[in-house]
Design a protein around this motif. Sequence first.
Motif, PDB file in Angstrom:
ATOM      1  N   UNK A  15      27.673  11.521  40.780  1.00  0.00           N
ATOM      2  CA  UNK A  15      27.149  10.429  40.518  1.00  0.00           C
ATOM      3  C   UNK A  15      27.117   9.254  41.404  1.00  0.00           C
ATOM      4  N   UNK A  16      25.953   8.576  41.661  1.00  0.00           N
ATOM      5  CA  UNK A  16      25.783   7.839  42.667  1.00  0.00           C
ATOM      6  C   UNK A  16      25.457   6.239  42.037  1.00  0.00           C
ATOM      7  N   UNK A  17      26.030   5.166  42.768  1.00  0.00           N
ATOM      8  CA  UNK A  17      25.650   3.794  41.936  1.00  0.00           C
ATOM      9  C   UNK A  17      24.178   3.679  42.537  1.00  0.00           C
ATOM     10  N   UNK A  18      23.165   3.349  41.775  1.00  0.00           N
ATOM     11  CA  UNK A  18      21.756   2.943  42.226  1.00  0.00           C
ATOM     12  C   UNK A  18      21.283   1.959  41.177  1.00  0.00           C
ATOM     13  N   UNK A  19      20.793   1.011  41.841  1.00  0.00           N
ATOM     14  CA  UNK A  19      20.244   0.167  40.716  1.00  0.00           C
ATOM     15  C   UNK A  19      18.651  -0.358  41.425  1.00  0.00           C
ATOM     16  N   UNK A  20      17.487   0.287  40.742  1.00  0.00           N
ATOM     17  CA  UNK A  20      16.219  -0.071  41.556  1.00  0.00           C
ATOM     18  C   UNK A  20      15.377  -0.838  40.358  1.00  0.00           C
TER      19      UNK A  20
ATOM     20  N   UNK B 272      38.833  14.210  30.415  1.00  0.00           N
ATOM     21  CA  UNK B 272      38.715  15.524  31.013  1.00  0.00           C
ATOM     22  C   UNK B 272      39.950  16.176  31.302  1.00  0.00           C
TER      23      UNK B 272
ATOM     24  N   UNK C  24      32.032  19.427  34.625  1.00  0.00           N
ATOM     25  CA  UNK C  24      32.133  18.102  34.349  1.00  0.00           C
ATOM     26  C   UNK C  24      32.590  17.212  35.334  1.00  0.00           C
ATOM     27  N   UNK C  25      33.671  17.769  36.125  1.00  0.00           N
ATOM     28  CA  UNK C  25      34.094  16.989  37.189  1.00  0.00           C
ATOM     29  C   UNK C  25      33.158  16.531  38.466  1.00  0.00           C
TER      30      UNK C  25
ATOM     31  N   UNK D 273      31.580   2.481  37.471  1.00  0.00           N
ATOM     32  CA  UNK D 273      31.066   2.009  38.788  1.00  0.00           C
ATOM     33  C   UNK D 273      29.820   2.570  39.394  1.00  0.00           C
ATOM     34  N   UNK D 274      29.466   3.935  39.050  1.00  0.00           N
ATOM     35  CA  UNK D 274      28.258   4.733  39.588  1.00  0.00           C
ATOM     36  C   UNK D 274      27.201   4.585  38.667  1.00  0.00           C
ATOM     37  N   UNK D 275      26.669   3.640  38.004  1.00  0.00           N
ATOM     38  CA  UNK D 275      25.480   3.373  37.075  1.00  0.00           C
ATOM     39  C   UNK D 275      24.256   3.655  37.970  1.00  0.00           C
ATOM     40  N   UNK D 276      23.477   4.289  37.234  1.00  0.00           N
ATOM     41  CA  UNK D 276      22.061   4.497  37.798  1.00  0.00           C
ATOM     42  C   UNK D 276      20.972   3.756  36.852  1.00  0.00           C
ATOM     43  N   UNK D 277      20.545   2.646  37.361  1.00  0.00           N
ATOM     44  CA  UNK D 277      19.620   1.889  36.574  1.00  0.00           C
ATOM     45  C   UNK D 277      18.211   1.681  37.143  1.00  0.00           C
ATOM     46  N   UNK D 278      17.155   1.943  36.199  1.00  0.00           N
ATOM     47  CA  UNK D 278      15.754   1.666  36.851  1.00  0.00           C
ATOM     48  C   UNK D 278      15.049   0.386  35.965  1.00  0.00           C
ATOM     49  N   UNK D 279      14.967  -0.716  36.514  1.00  0.00           N
ATOM     50  CA  UNK D 279      14.357  -1.677  35.840  1.00  0.00           C
ATOM     51  C   UNK D 279      12.953  -1.499  36.052  1.00  0.00           C
TER      52      UNK D 279
ATOM     53  N   UNK E 129      29.836  16.537  37.925  1.00  0.00           N
ATOM     54  CA  UNK E 129      28.932  15.477  37.490  1.00  0.00           C
ATOM     55  C   UNK E 129      29.509  14.088  37.692  1.00  0.00           C
ATOM     56  N   UNK E 130      30.758  13.801  37.519  1.00  0.00           N
ATOM     57  CA  UNK E 130      31.485  12.664  37.703  1.00  0.00           C
ATOM     58  C   UNK E 130      31.217  12.389  39.122  1.00  0.00           C
ATOM     59  N   UNK E 131      31.861  13.287  39.968  1.00  0.00           N
ATOM     60  CA  UNK E 131      31.850  12.944  41.240  1.00  0.00           C
ATOM     61  C   UNK E 131      30.424  12.786  42.196  1.00  0.00           C
TER      62      UNK E 131
ATOM     63  N   UNK F 106      26.639  16.181  31.445  1.00  0.00           N
ATOM     64  CA  UNK F 106      28.131  15.832  31.239  1.00  0.00           C
ATOM     65  C   UNK F 106      28.519  15.889  29.859  1.00  0.00           C
TER      66      UNK F 106
END
Lengths: 399, 76
Positions: free
Chosen positions: B51-56, A272, B44-45, A163-169, B47-49, B6
Amino acid sequence: MEQKVYSVTQLNKFIKMVFEKNTVLFNLSIRGEITNFKAHYTGHLYFTLKDETSSIKCVMFKSFASNLKFNISDGMKVVVTGQVAVYEANGTYQIYCKEIAPEGLGELYLKYEQLKKKLESEGIFDESHKKKIPFMPGRVGVITSRTGAVVRDIINVSTRRFDKVNLLIYPAATQGVDVPRTVINGIETFNRLKNVDVIIIARGGGSFEDLFGFNDENLARSIYNSEIPIISAVGHETDFTICDFASDLRAPTPSAAAELVYPQMSEIVSKLNMLKHRNNQAILNYIALKKQNLERLKASKLERLPLNMITNGRMAIDLKLKKAEALVKSKVQKEKISTVNLISKLDALSPLKTLTRGYIVAEDKSGKIISKKEDAKVGDEVTLIVTDGKIKADVKEVI
Amino acid sequence: MEELSFEESMKQLEEIVTNLERGNLSLEDAISTFEKGIKLSKVANEKLEKAEKKINILCEGENGELKEEIFTTNEE
């Protein structure tokens, strides 16, 4: 003179031989339209090739069929290349196809094959040059059309898994003459900015001509020279482009590319957690094993060796084991109490720090460890064991 | 250790745990290995926490400079 009579088998064998001796029938290309196409479960393809007035049966065996770069279907106009030979069992002759090319695309195909051969011989497709695709990358660059289903598919599939994807298009042309230039721009931009860990080049399915922009020499070289690993997801599973061959990994579809870079979040979390659990269990097992070894040592004849040698060693081991065991057990206990603050709590109770913080063990004259107040009386002489020696002391008061 | 990716922290954690499970380390090494395992799982934990959703989308501005904008599809 009586005419010689042959068996059917003899006749078919003879005709087969005549065909085989003919150098024209041995290797030729025939133009026609495909009908009655059937893909047998064995992997062999059967169809009839026809024109306005005539038809001929064709077969393509699995070994050749697996090299086909497009899907065959009825009504398709093609040029097949192969050998005309006789099937003895029923006296029919048919074309044993080695290659099938769509009619009219002959020139493009030739260009594609020539470029593929050239780049292959230069080592552009070499496995040894291919870079590893990072697992759960920090950021993913996606070179594709900014409109249409492909970009949405990639976003949907990746966010569903993680759910926390980081995409750069990076918007690029995915059809026509602008494809190589814009896709190369994308690759070079990402390599210059170094702001992504992996690049996906994506385009939906299309005809051989639609995808032809991805069969470009400069694009192949740009992919080869990229320092960032590249996944190519151009067209459907059956479409192969030069872009696919030059990339570090080929994904059968754009959605599959998204799955290749983003793991299922739940799988990662459980992996993990499992490793954390194994870590705790391993240290507990280790301590238990050491304890067992000590018990065995105590029970053995070694006990009768010069007394101070034994007791000194035993006390040292005992002390270390007890400290370690108590600390580790308390760590595991803490984890059970609060899974949320698990790690920070465990860290605060570092056994290393505690180990060096200093314990004192007191024992009475007979060498028995004093663990309860009942073990000591006023006036008793006791020995206090510290990390670097012993301290004799008198008990003044038992509270 | 915080700079590990990670992937790398998970890989090291797995190695450490496997090593510890063999049980042939000295007591001091076993404890410090266990400690390292805890630190790695913490990394590792995090890194998971974090992480942020970002679509640019990367766009070219009027003067040819590149800038990131939040990606939206026309269909939305």
